[in-house]
Write a protein that holds these residues in place. Structure first.
Motif, PDB file in Angstrom:
ATOM      1  N   ILE A 171      -0.775  -5.341 157.869  1.00  0.00           N
ATOM      2  CA  ILE A 171       0.047  -6.093 156.918  1.00  0.00           C
ATOM      3  C   ILE A 171       1.435  -5.478 156.769  1.00  0.00           C
ATOM      4  O   ILE A 171       2.251  -5.991 155.994  1.00  0.00           O
ATOM      5  N   ASP A 172       1.730  -4.421 157.505  1.00  0.00           N
ATOM      6  CA  ASP A 172       3.033  -3.764 157.414  1.00  0.00           C
ATOM      7  C   ASP A 172       4.148  -4.772 157.682  1.00  0.00           C
ATOM      8  O   ASP A 172       4.106  -5.522 158.666  1.00  0.00           O
ATOM      9  N   GLY A 173       5.170  -4.770 156.814  1.00  0.00           N
ATOM     10  CA  GLY A 173       6.320  -5.633 157.010  1.00  0.00           C
ATOM     11  C   GLY A 173       6.125  -7.061 156.562  1.00  0.00           C
ATOM     12  O   GLY A 173       7.061  -7.864 156.663  1.00  0.00           O
ATOM     13  N   LEU A 174       4.940  -7.405 156.056  1.00  0.00           N
ATOM     14  CA  LEU A 174       4.673  -8.777 155.626  1.00  0.00           C
ATOM     15  C   LEU A 174       4.844  -8.898 154.117  1.00  0.00           C
ATOM     16  O   LEU A 174       4.587  -7.956 153.367  1.00  0.00           O
ATOM     17  N   THR A 175       5.260 -10.069 153.695  1.00  0.00           N
ATOM     18  CA  THR A 175       5.262 -10.417 152.277  1.00  0.00           C
ATOM     19  C   THR A 175       4.137 -11.416 152.052  1.00  0.00           C
ATOM     20  O   THR A 175       4.159 -12.519 152.586  1.00  0.00           O
TER      21      THR A 175
END
Length: 227
Positions: A171-175
């Protein structure tokens, strides 16, 4: 907690009145010395051969027989109608962890209301048990020693960003947001570590991972402030 009615140094079992599995409840009743019922959850506890240590709610659905059979000092009537019985009970318990059953079955609106209450109290350690899933509000950091291929779903109740290791789809970098992108049907590739930058992210695991999630919540030393 100024509004607390029940104080316990050990985790507390909270039983609601939605549909649930009797065998599942029986196992939890054996595991928790302190049992609190939210309104008609008291009837379910009674049907399993035990009495709740406290009954909390607006008491509009518990049977008259169960209410009358309980000692008066165990019955706590909270009359206001602006919150659910789950909310009333949750804010009335001071314990290191609350494990709830009888809140995820039955009607969909009850399920959605329960998830809303979880998001309302990010500072509380609460784990809800259903027939297929367990759900908790994720603290700032969570370590989950899961087996590979375990289903891991992350559901945002508001906009939230985070990081992960051990997920098949990081989920890194996701909103994440309930109106744009959610994180359901991910899976573990082994032990999983999760971080969230703000409160509002629910973690959903198979019910077989209840003990793992319960221990992870108790072991996490990071807490959100109360909203």
């Amino acid at each position: 907690m100024n509004d607390a009615i029940v104080f316990s140094e050990e985790p507390v079992l909270l039983v609601g009145g939605a549909n649930g599995d009797n065998q599942q409840l029986a196992e939890l009743l054996d595991a928790f010395p302190c049992v609190v019922a939210a309104d008609s959850g008291a009837d379910w506890v009674r049907a399993m051969g035990r009495w709740p240590d406290a009954l909390i709610g607006d008491l509009d659905s518990v049977s008259p027989e169960t209410r009358a059979a309980l000692p008066p000092d165990r019955v706590h009537h909270i009359a206001e109608q602006d919150s659910t019985d789950f909310d009333k009970a949750l804010r009335s318990i001071a314990a290191p962890l609350i494990v709830g059953i009888g809140f995820l079955g039955g009607r969909v609106d009850h399920l959605l209301a329960a998830m809303t209450v979880l998001a309302r109290y990010p500072d509380r350690r609460v784990l809800l048990v259903g027939e297929s899933d367990v759900i908790a509000h994720m603290p700032p950091r969570l370590e989950l020693p899961l087996e590979a291929d375990t289903r891991v779903s992350l559901y945002p109740m508001r906009r939230v960003e985070g990081r992960s290791t051990g997920l098949h789809w990081p989920i890194d970098g996701l909103t994440l947001s309930p109106s744009t992108r959610v994180g359901t049907s991910n899976r573990a590739e082994g032990p999983v570590a999760l971080e969230a930058k703000s409160p509002g992210l629910l973690v959903i695991l198979p019910v077989s991972a209840r003990a793992v999630l319960q221990e992870a919540l108790l072991s996490s030393d990071a807490r959100w402030p109360a909203l």
